[in-house]
Scaffold this motif. Structure first.
Motif, PDB file in Angstrom:
ATOM      1  N   VAL A 194      50.770  37.818  33.331  1.00 13.49           N
ATOM      2  CA  VAL A 194      51.254  38.344  32.045  1.00 13.49           C
ATOM      3  C   VAL A 194      50.349  37.891  30.910  1.00 13.49           C
ATOM      4  O   VAL A 194      49.951  38.684  30.053  1.00 13.49           O
ATOM      5  CB  VAL A 194      52.712  37.902  31.788  1.00 13.49           C
ATOM      6  N   ARG A 195      50.016  36.600  30.902  1.00 12.91           N
ATOM      7  CA  ARG A 195      49.174  36.097  29.818  1.00 12.91           C
ATOM      8  C   ARG A 195      47.784  36.728  29.860  1.00 12.91           C
ATOM      9  O   ARG A 195      47.203  37.065  28.834  1.00 12.91           O
ATOM     10  CB  ARG A 195      49.053  34.577  29.923  1.00 12.91           C
ATOM     11  N   ARG A 196      47.245  36.868  31.049  1.00 12.26           N
ATOM     12  CA  ARG A 196      45.891  37.396  31.199  1.00 12.26           C
ATOM     13  C   ARG A 196      45.796  38.851  30.784  1.00 12.26           C
ATOM     14  O   ARG A 196      44.763  39.301  30.284  1.00 12.26           O
ATOM     15  CB  ARG A 196      45.462  37.237  32.658  1.00 12.26           C
ATOM     16  N   HIS A 197      46.885  39.610  30.978  1.00  8.79           N
ATOM     17  CA  HIS A 197      46.840  41.053  30.723  1.00  8.79           C
ATOM     18  C   HIS A 197      47.758  41.484  29.577  1.00  8.79           C
ATOM     19  O   HIS A 197      48.066  42.669  29.454  1.00  8.79           O
ATOM     20  CB  HIS A 197      47.223  41.810  31.997  1.00  8.79           C
ATOM     21  N   LEU A 198      48.173  40.549  28.725  1.00  8.61           N
ATOM     22  CA  LEU A 198      49.164  40.884  27.700  1.00  8.61           C
ATOM     23  C   LEU A 198      48.666  41.924  26.696  1.00  8.61           C
ATOM     24  O   LEU A 198      49.461  42.616  26.062  1.00  8.61           O
ATOM     25  CB  LEU A 198      49.640  39.631  26.972  1.00  8.61           C
ATOM     26  N   ALA A 199      47.340  42.048  26.533  1.00  9.83           N
ATOM     27  CA  ALA A 199      46.811  43.031  25.582  1.00  9.83           C
ATOM     28  C   ALA A 199      46.940  44.464  26.095  1.00  9.83           C
ATOM     29  O   ALA A 199      46.793  45.414  25.321  1.00  9.83           O
ATOM     30  CB  ALA A 199      45.346  42.723  25.264  1.00  9.83           C
ATOM     31  N   GLN A 226      64.118  31.343  37.137  1.00 11.44           N
ATOM     32  CA  GLN A 226      63.706  30.577  35.961  1.00 11.44           C
ATOM     33  C   GLN A 226      64.497  30.974  34.708  1.00 11.44           C
ATOM     34  O   GLN A 226      64.176  30.518  33.598  1.00 11.44           O
ATOM     35  CB  GLN A 226      62.205  30.775  35.713  1.00 11.44           C
ATOM     36  N   GLY A 227      65.503  31.820  34.873  1.00 14.95           N
ATOM     37  CA  GLY A 227      66.377  32.155  33.756  1.00 14.95           C
ATOM     38  C   GLY A 227      65.818  33.161  32.787  1.00 14.95           C
ATOM     39  O   GLY A 227      66.192  33.171  31.605  1.00 14.95           O
ATOM     40  N   THR A 228      64.933  34.031  33.261  1.00 17.78           N
ATOM     41  CA  THR A 228      64.375  35.037  32.375  1.00 17.78           C
ATOM     42  C   THR A 228      64.213  36.344  33.143  1.00 17.78           C
ATOM     43  O   THR A 228      64.609  36.463  34.295  1.00 17.78           O
ATOM     44  CB  THR A 228      63.024  34.558  31.785  1.00 17.78           C
ATOM     45  N   HIS A 229      63.649  37.355  32.492  1.00 16.36           N
ATOM     46  CA  HIS A 229      63.356  38.618  33.155  1.00 16.36           C
ATOM     47  C   HIS A 229      62.026  39.151  32.625  1.00 16.36           C
ATOM     48  O   HIS A 229      61.469  38.611  31.650  1.00 16.36           O
ATOM     49  CB  HIS A 229      64.483  39.648  32.945  1.00 16.36           C
ATOM     50  N   PHE A 230      61.498  40.192  33.238  1.00 20.73           N
ATOM     51  CA  PHE A 230      60.117  40.594  32.976  1.00 20.73           C
ATOM     52  C   PHE A 230      59.880  41.008  31.526  1.00 20.73           C
ATOM     53  O   PHE A 230      58.936  40.530  30.883  1.00 20.73           O
ATOM     54  CB  PHE A 230      59.710  41.742  33.920  1.00 20.73           C
ATOM     55  N   SER A 231      60.699  41.877  30.985  1.00 23.14           N
ATOM     56  CA  SER A 231      60.454  42.356  29.620  1.00 23.14           C
ATOM     57  C   SER A 231      60.550  41.217  28.607  1.00 23.14           C
ATOM     58  O   SER A 231      59.793  41.169  27.629  1.00 23.14           O
ATOM     59  CB  SER A 231      61.427  43.475  29.259  1.00 23.14           C
ATOM     60  N   ARG A 232      61.447  40.283  28.850  1.00 21.32           N
ATOM     61  CA  ARG A 232      61.578  39.131  27.955  1.00 21.32           C
ATOM     62  C   ARG A 232      60.328  38.245  28.030  1.00 21.32           C
ATOM     63  O   ARG A 232      59.816  37.803  27.000  1.00 21.32           O
ATOM     64  CB  ARG A 232      62.815  38.326  28.325  1.00 21.32           C
ATOM     65  N   LEU A 233      59.847  37.994  29.250  1.00 20.01           N
ATOM     66  CA  LEU A 233      58.649  37.177  29.418  1.00 20.01           C
ATOM     67  C   LEU A 233      57.452  37.812  28.713  1.00 20.01           C
ATOM     68  O   LEU A 233      56.695  37.129  28.001  1.00 20.01           O
ATOM     69  CB  LEU A 233      58.337  36.995  30.910  1.00 20.01           C
ATOM     70  N   VAL A 234      57.277  39.109  28.876  1.00 21.39           N
ATOM     71  CA  VAL A 234      56.154  39.803  28.241  1.00 21.39           C
ATOM     72  C   VAL A 234      56.278  39.742  26.726  1.00 21.39           C
ATOM     73  O   VAL A 234      55.315  39.427  26.009  1.00 21.39           O
ATOM     74  CB  VAL A 234      56.069  41.259  28.724  1.00 21.39           C
ATOM     75  N   SER A 235      57.455  40.037  26.203  1.00 16.19           N
ATOM     76  CA  SER A 235      57.659  40.031  24.757  1.00 16.19           C
ATOM     77  C   SER A 235      57.417  38.654  24.162  1.00 16.19           C
ATOM     78  O   SER A 235      56.733  38.510  23.135  1.00 16.19           O
ATOM     79  CB  SER A 235      59.080  40.503  24.429  1.00 16.19           C
ATOM     80  N   ALA A 261      48.693  44.997  17.777  1.00 16.10           N
ATOM     81  CA  ALA A 261      48.004  45.844  18.756  1.00 16.10           C
ATOM     82  C   ALA A 261      47.154  45.009  19.707  1.00 16.10           C
ATOM     83  O   ALA A 261      47.115  45.271  20.920  1.00 16.10           O
ATOM     84  CB  ALA A 261      47.137  46.870  18.031  1.00 16.10           C
ATOM     85  N   LEU A 262      46.469  43.977  19.200  1.00 14.67           N
ATOM     86  CA  LEU A 262      45.656  43.104  20.041  1.00 14.67           C
ATOM     87  C   LEU A 262      46.505  42.383  21.085  1.00 14.67           C
ATOM     88  O   LEU A 262      46.016  42.033  22.158  1.00 14.67           O
ATOM     89  CB  LEU A 262      44.921  42.065  19.183  1.00 14.67           C
ATOM     90  N   CYS A 263      47.771  42.178  20.743  1.00 16.84           N
ATOM     91  CA  CYS A 263      48.682  41.468  21.657  1.00 16.84           C
ATOM     92  C   CYS A 263      49.463  42.414  22.554  1.00 16.84           C
ATOM     93  O   CYS A 263      50.357  41.980  23.289  1.00 16.84           O
ATOM     94  CB  CYS A 263      49.638  40.588  20.847  1.00 16.84           C
ATOM     95  N   GLY A 264      49.155  43.701  22.498  1.00 22.75           N
ATOM     96  CA  GLY A 264      49.748  44.652  23.428  1.00 22.75           C
ATOM     97  C   GLY A 264      50.939  45.429  22.917  1.00 22.75           C
ATOM     98  O   GLY A 264      51.519  46.234  23.651  1.00 22.75           O
ATOM     99  N   PHE A 265      51.348  45.212  21.658  1.00 26.64           N
ATOM    100  CA  PHE A 265      52.471  45.967  21.100  1.00 26.64           C
ATOM    101  C   PHE A 265      51.968  47.334  20.608  1.00 26.64           C
ATOM    102  O   PHE A 265      51.098  47.410  19.750  1.00 26.64           O
ATOM    103  CB  PHE A 265      53.098  45.210  19.929  1.00 26.64           C
ATOM    104  N   GLN A 266      52.527  48.389  21.148  1.00 31.16           N
ATOM    105  CA  GLN A 266      52.148  49.733  20.715  1.00 31.16           C
ATOM    106  C   GLN A 266      52.897  50.161  19.456  1.00 31.16           C
ATOM    107  O   GLN A 266      52.416  50.987  18.696  1.00 31.16           O
ATOM    108  CB  GLN A 266      52.410  50.743  21.835  1.00 31.16           C
ATOM    109  N   ASP A 267      54.065  49.609  19.251  1.00 31.24           N
ATOM    110  CA  ASP A 267      54.923  49.985  18.124  1.00 31.24           C
ATOM    111  C   ASP A 267      55.117  48.756  17.234  1.00 31.24           C
ATOM    112  O   ASP A 267      55.652  47.737  17.666  1.00 31.24           O
ATOM    113  CB  ASP A 267      56.268  50.481  18.654  1.00 31.24           C
ATOM    114  N   TYR A 268      54.689  48.837  15.967  1.00 29.34           N
ATOM    115  CA  TYR A 268      54.783  47.691  15.063  1.00 29.34           C
ATOM    116  C   TYR A 268      56.231  47.303  14.794  1.00 29.34           C
ATOM    117  O   TYR A 268      56.537  46.113  14.642  1.00 29.34           O
ATOM    118  CB  TYR A 268      54.072  47.977  13.737  1.00 29.34           C
ATOM    119  N   VAL A 269      57.125  48.264  14.749  1.00 31.35           N
ATOM    120  CA  VAL A 269      58.538  47.963  14.500  1.00 31.35           C
ATOM    121  C   VAL A 269      59.099  47.114  15.646  1.00 31.35           C
ATOM    122  O   VAL A 269      59.848  46.160  15.420  1.00 31.35           O
ATOM    123  CB  VAL A 269      59.351  49.260  14.326  1.00 31.35           C
TER     124      VAL A 269
END
Length: 296
Positions: A194-199, A226-235, A261-269
């Motif tokens: 996730v960290r390596r490909h977060l962009a 580990q008490g988390t899920h994929f979308s939460r870890l990525v966010s 955008a550099l961090c992989g968010f397509q939507d600023y909101v």
């Protein structure tokens, strides 16, 4: 060069310039010992975006002249036999304008993944140079730079892991306490991807599972333990990266939208809401605090 250093070198005006470097580049690492009459190394966002390098650096001034390092707004002077811990995924300056000799170890971040303390909270600071742990760290680093070319890759990796353990003790990092070794290794592998490909905006559960040669259900189970899920870890990982960039004086020319955008968010909101939920302040609030600190 895989394992090398991507940056920009500047030679200040001086007579009789001289520089020499002894370089060993095992997989994902760089071990160097350099001497120069005068040299400034700079690494900025151009280099970071180009090579997606998330390794970590130990930099030791083993000459007699003072040297300056700067990262994340932390500007320090290193005297003889003092060192600093830096990260390759943020702009950095290594200023040896007045000549000197340095040892540089660039190490894979995998050696630091068990830290509960965020790595960026420890880089760029002056830590205790008088402690026995630091003296051991400097001694081991000297020996590794002297002997690396005579060691096999596995031996270099083993010594490097020990150096990383000493680094954790030196900077006061806290190790993560997880449930058992098997699940820890699997979780760290997921987090590494996730960290390596977060962009990548296309970073998805199916892609992550494929890169790990696991099923999607297996990845979900690893994260659930580990008490988390994929979308939460990525966010959260993307927000942590954005938080560091927003605080970095070297990135003040980048807008919050560009950083998102550099961090992989397509939507600023989406980024704005996730960031505010994570840090209880907006990206603009973070920037305003940094500008206020710089003015004072």
């Amino acid at each position: 060069m895989e394992g090398g250093y991507n940056g920009e070198a500047t030679v200040p005006d001086c007579d009789g310039f001289y520089a020499a470097t002894e370089l060993v580049v095992p997989p994902q690492q760089m071990i160097s010992r350099a001497r120069a009459t005068s040299l400034i190394l700079k690494r900025d966002m151009r280099h970071i975006v180009a090579d997606n390098d998330d390794r970590l650096t130990l930099f030791f001034n083993i000459g007699q002249s003072d040297m300056r390092t700067a990262q994340l707004g932390r500007d320090i002077v290193l005297k003889a036999n003092e060192g600093v811990f830096l990260t390759q995924d943020h702009p950095q300056i290594l200023d040896g304008s007045h000549s000197g000799e340095v040892i540089t170890l660039i190490l894979p971040k995998t050696h630091f993944e068990s830290w509960a303390t965020p790595v960026h909270d420890k880089v760029g600071y002056r830590h205790d140079f008088t402690s026995p742990v630091y003296r051991l760290l400097l001694g081991y680093s000297r020996m590794l730079s002297d002997e690396a070319e005579h060691l096999g890759a596995d031996q270099v990796q083993s010594v490097s892991r020990h150096i990383c353990e000493l680094t954790a003790m030196w900077v006061g990092a806290v190790e993560t306490q997880m449930r058992d070794d098997a699940h820890t290794a699997q979780y760290l592998a997921v987090r590494r991807i996730v960290r390596r490909h977060l962009a990548l905006p296309t970073l998805t559960l199916p892609l992550t599972a494929r890169l790990l040669n696991l099923s999607e259900r297996q990845v979900q189970h690893i994260l659930q333990i580990q008490g988390t899920h994929f979308s939460r870890l990525v966010s959260e990982t993307r927000c942590e990266r954005a938080h560091c960039l927003l605080q970095d004086p070297a990135c003040l020319s980048l807008t919050a939208q560009t950083i998102a955008a550099l961090c992989g968010f397509q939507d600023y909101v989406v980024f704005f809401r996730a960031y505010k939920r994570r840090y209880e302040q907006s990206p603009g609030d973070t920037r305003a605090l940094i500008r206020t600190k710089r003015m004072t």
